[in-house]
Scaffold this motif. Structure first.
Motif, mmCIF file in Angstrom:
data_model
loop_
_atom_site.group_PDB
_atom_site.id
_atom_site.type_symbol
_atom_site.label_atom_id
_atom_site.label_comp_id
_atom_site.label_asym_id
_atom_site.label_seq_id
_atom_site.Cartn_x
_atom_site.Cartn_y
_atom_site.Cartn_z
ATOM 1 N N PRO A 91 5.612 14.853 -28.488
ATOM 2 C CA PRO A 91 5.966 13.445 -28.623
ATOM 3 C C PRO A 91 7.255 13.099 -27.893
ATOM 4 O O PRO A 91 8.063 13.971 -27.579
ATOM 5 N N GLY A 92 7.455 11.815 -27.636
ATOM 6 C CA GLY A 92 8.718 11.371 -27.056
ATOM 7 C C GLY A 92 8.582 10.912 -25.619
ATOM 8 O O GLY A 92 7.939 11.573 -24.799
ATOM 9 N N GLN A 93 9.204 9.771 -25.306
ATOM 10 C CA GLN A 93 9.114 9.214 -23.954
ATOM 11 C C GLN A 93 9.770 10.122 -22.927
ATOM 12 O O GLN A 93 9.346 10.170 -21.768
ATOM 13 N N HIS A 94 10.824 10.862 -23.325
ATOM 14 C CA HIS A 94 11.478 11.741 -22.359
ATOM 15 C C HIS A 94 10.525 12.837 -21.884
ATOM 16 O O HIS A 94 10.604 13.276 -20.734
ATOM 17 N N TYR A 95 9.594 13.269 -22.761
ATOM 18 C CA TYR A 95 8.619 14.269 -22.333
ATOM 19 C C TYR A 95 7.561 13.657 -21.416
ATOM 20 O O TYR A 95 7.002 14.348 -20.552
ATOM 21 N N VAL A 96 7.287 12.383 -21.576
ATOM 22 C CA VAL A 96 6.379 11.691 -20.653
ATOM 23 C C VAL A 96 6.972 11.696 -19.247
ATOM 24 O O VAL A 96 6.273 11.961 -18.257
ATOM 25 N N LEU A 97 8.273 11.425 -19.146
ATOM 26 C CA LEU A 97 8.925 11.430 -17.835
ATOM 27 C C LEU A 97 8.929 12.833 -17.226
ATOM 28 O O LEU A 97 8.736 12.990 -16.007
ATOM 29 N N ASP A 98 9.157 13.836 -18.057
ATOM 30 C CA ASP A 98 9.097 15.223 -17.565
ATOM 31 C C ASP A 98 7.698 15.544 -17.036
ATOM 32 O O ASP A 98 7.542 16.171 -15.977
ATOM 33 N N ALA A 99 6.680 15.116 -17.776
ATOM 34 C CA ALA A 99 5.297 15.375 -17.365
ATOM 35 C C ALA A 99 4.966 14.670 -16.060
ATOM 36 O O ALA A 99 4.260 15.222 -15.198
ATOM 37 N N LEU A 100 5.464 13.447 -15.886
ATOM 38 C CA LEU A 100 5.229 12.715 -14.635
ATOM 39 C C LEU A 100 5.826 13.457 -13.443
ATOM 40 O O LEU A 100 5.208 13.540 -12.372
ATOM 41 N N ALA A 101 7.037 13.992 -13.623
ATOM 42 C CA ALA A 101 7.671 14.741 -12.525
ATOM 43 C C ALA A 101 6.868 15.980 -12.179
ATOM 44 O O ALA A 101 6.661 16.303 -10.998
ATOM 45 N N ALA A 102 6.400 16.691 -13.199
ATOM 46 C CA ALA A 102 5.577 17.880 -12.958
ATOM 47 C C ALA A 102 4.273 17.500 -12.274
ATOM 48 O O ALA A 102 3.834 18.166 -11.320
ATOM 49 N N LEU A 103 3.649 16.428 -12.740
ATOM 50 C CA LEU A 103 2.378 15.982 -12.167
ATOM 51 C C LEU A 103 2.542 15.579 -10.708
ATOM 52 O O LEU A 103 1.749 15.986 -9.835
#
Length: 483
Positions: free
Chosen positions: A287-299
Motif C-alpha cells: 500500500p501507499g502512493q510512494h510505492y506506486v511511484l517506485d513501481a512506475l520507475a521500475a516499470l
C-alpha cells in the motif's frame, strides 16, 4: 570511516582473498554473496552474530564475531564499512600490512564490471525500487545480478550473481558511493536534503546528483520521478546534456504516468499510460502512493530495456515486499505488527499513509527510533510533525550509529514536536520498555508500526510475544446470565 576510492578500480577476480570489516551489514553482505558465487575466497567480521553471518558461513565465507587484528591474516584486499571507525583493529592492521583497502562503493563496482548496470538512486525508495525492478525483470525471464540494501521476501537474499548481462544495483548516495559507478541506465526516485553529516549543505547534496548524471552511459537513459522537484530538475538537466530521459509520476508532466489510482487495504491498483497510450493495469500487493511511484520507475526502466508490459506488470504484482519496508511481522488478537526502515520525515509520512490504508477503521500505534545524532539535530522537529499522522506515538532514544553524542541533541527534539495531545505521546529512554507501551495502547483492529533504521527492528517479535502473553492472561468472557 571513509576509505578513499583507489585511482584504479580492479575487477573482483583481481582482488585476491577479500576480507570484509562489517560483513553482516546490508551493503557488504551482498557484495560478499556475489564474490562467493564467483569462487572468490571471502572472510569477514561483524560486531554481533546474525542470521546474515550464518548465511554467509553456509556459502563458504569465514566469518568472525568481534574484531581482532589477526583476522585479516591472509587477505589481499580489505573492504571497510562506513560504519566502522578508523581505530578498528582490523583496519589498523590492514594499513600496517599495506593491504589494499576499499570502501563499499569500490567493492560493488568491482563485481559490477563487465555488466550492463542499472543504478537506482534517490533520497527515499531506493531499496524498494531496486527490489521491484529485480522481481519484474525476473518475471520477464531475465536473470539479472542484483545488490539491494535489504532482503527480498521472494528469495530471502539481498544479492545474486545472475547469468544475464544486467546488474541492478542500489546506488547509495549517503557517502557519495554512487559517484564511483558508471551505469548504463539510472533511476532517481527523488532528491531531498539528507545525509548533511557528509555533504554539509543541501546545495552540496543536490550537486552530487547532478554529478551523478555525468556517470551515466550516453547510450543509456535516466528515469526519474517528475512529481518530485529535485528529480524533475535532474530530468531537465539530463535532457540538456542529450541523455535520453523518462519522467514518471502521477502529474501531467510525466511521460509514464499512473492514472485512476485506487488504494484499498494492502493493495494499490492503477492504470499505466505511456506517452498518451494506455498500456494496462498494475495491481501492487503493497500500500501507499510512494510505492506506486517506485513501481512506475521500475516499470518504465523495464520498458526502456526492451521488456514487455504484461510480464513487467505481472512481476510488479507478484512483488511481496522487502524486509524492513512495511514488513508484516505478525498478528495477534486482531492487532497487526509491521516494521519499516523509515528514518527521514518524508519516509515517515509515506509509511504512515500506507499504515492508515492498512488500518482502515483501526488506529496506528507507532514506535519511532531516531537514527543518527546529526539527522535528529537537523530534522528532529520535522520527524515529530510527520509522526502526528499516527494515533499513538512512542519516541525512543536516538540510535547513535557511527557518530558521537552531542549536548542538547536528544530524542526530545522529536517527541516535543509531535502534534498530538500529550497523553498520546511517550518519550521512552528504555528500549526494553517500549514494547509494553505499544501493547498497552493497542486495541483489536489497530496497526502497530516500528519505524527507524536502527535496532528498533528487533521490537516486532517482542511486541508479538507480549500480545500473545496478554491474550492468554485475559479472562474469558462468560455468558450473560440474563441472556
Amino acid at each position: 570511516m571513509k576509505v578513499p576510492v583507489p585511482s584504479e578500480l580492479l575487477p573482483a577476480e583481481a582482488l585476491g582473498r577479500v576480507h570484509f570489516v562489517g560483513i553482516g551489514g546490508a551493503g557488504l553482505s551482498g557484495i560478499a554473496r556475489i564474490m562467493l558465487a564467483r569462487g572468490i575466497e571471502v572472510s569477514g567480521s561483524d560486531a554481533k552474530p546474525s542470521a546474515t553471518i550464518e548465511a554467509l558461513r553456509a556459502l563458504g565465507a569465514e566469518c568472525f564475531v568481534g574484531h581482532a587484528a589477526e583476522q585479516v591474516a591472509g587477505a589481499d584486499t580489505v573492504v571497510v564499512s562506513t560504519a566502522v571507525r578508523a581505530d578498528n583493529p582490523e583496519v589498523v592492521e590492514a594499513g600496517r600490512l599495506g593491504l589494499r583497502l576499499l570502501p563499499r562503493s569500490a567493492a560493488l563496482e568491482a563485481v559490477m564490471q563487465g555488466r550492463r548496470v542499472v543504478a537506482v538512486a534517490g533520497t527515499h525508495g531506493k531499496t524498494t525500487t531496486t527490489s521491484m525492478l529485480t522481481v519484474a525483470l525476473q518475471h520477464c525471464g531475465a536473470d539479472p545480478s542484483f545488490a539491494i540494501g535489504g532482503d527480498l521476501n521472494e528469495s530471502g537474499s539481498n544479492a545474486h550473481d545472475g547469468t544475464g548481462d544486467l546488474f541492478v544495483a542500489e546506488a547509495d548516495e549517503s557517502d557519495g558511493a554512487f559517484l564511483v559507478y558508471s551505469p548504463y541506465a539510472a533511476l532517481v526516485t527523488n532528491v531531498e536534503a539528507d545525509h548533511l553529516d557528509n555533504y554539509g549543505t543541501e546545495e552540496a547534496y543536490r550537486a552530487a546528483f547532478t554529478e551523478f548524471l555525468g556517470r551515466i552511459d550516453p547510450a543509456g537513459f535516466l528515469v526519474a520521478c517528475t512529481d518530485d522537484p529535485g528529480a524533475a530538475a535532474l530530468v531537465a538537466d539530463a535532457a540538456e546534456r542529450g541523455l535520453r530521459t523518462i519522467g514518471v509520476g502521477i502529474g501531467a508532466d510525466a511521460e509514464v504516468r499512473a492514472e485512476n489510482l485506487r488504494q484499498v487495504g494492502a493493495t494499490s491498483t492503477f492504470d499505466v499510460v505511456d506517452r498518451g497510450r494506455r498500456l494496462g493495469e498494475v495491481r501492487l500487493q503493497v500500500p501507499g502512493q510512494h510505492y506506486v511511484l517506485d513501481a512506475l520507475a521500475a516499470l518504465a526502466s523495464g520498458l526502456r530495456l526492451g521488456f514487455g508490459f504484461a510480464d513487467l506488470a505481472r512481476g510488479l504484482g507478484a512483488y511481496s515486499g522487502t524486509r524492513r519496508r512495511m514488513e508484516l511481522k505478525g498478528e495477534v488478537g486482531g492487532i497487526r505488527v509491521y516494521d519499516s526502515y523509515a528514518h527521514h520525515p518524508k519516509e515517515i509520512s509515506g509509511d504512515l499513509e500506507a499504515a492508515r490504508s492498512l488500518a482502515g477503521p483501526g488506529r496506528i500505534v507507532v514506535a519511532f527510533q531516531p537514527h543518527m545524532v546529526s539527522r535528529t539535530r537537523i530534522f528532529g522537529a520535522e520527524m515529530g510533525q510527520a509522526l502526528g499522522a499516527a494515533d499513538e506515538v512512542v519516541v525512543m532514544d536516538i540510535y547513535v550509529a557511527r557518530e558521537d553524542p552531542e549536548p542538547g541533541v536528544t530524542a526530545a527534539l522529536v517527541a516535543d514536536a509531535v502534534p498530538l495531545p500529550a497523553e498520546q505521546v511517550v518519550l521512552e529512554p528504555s528500549w526494553s520498555a517500549t514494547a509494553e507501551h505499544l501493547v498497552d495502547r493497542a486495541l483489536p483492529g489497530d496497526v502497530i508500526l516500528t519505524l527507524g533504521a536502527g535496532d528498533v527492528t528487533l521490537l516486532g517479535p517482542s511486541v508479538l510475544a507480549l500480545l500473545t502473553q496478554r491474550a492468554k492472561e485475559a479472562p474469558e468472557e462468560t455468558p450473560d446470565d440474563d441472556g
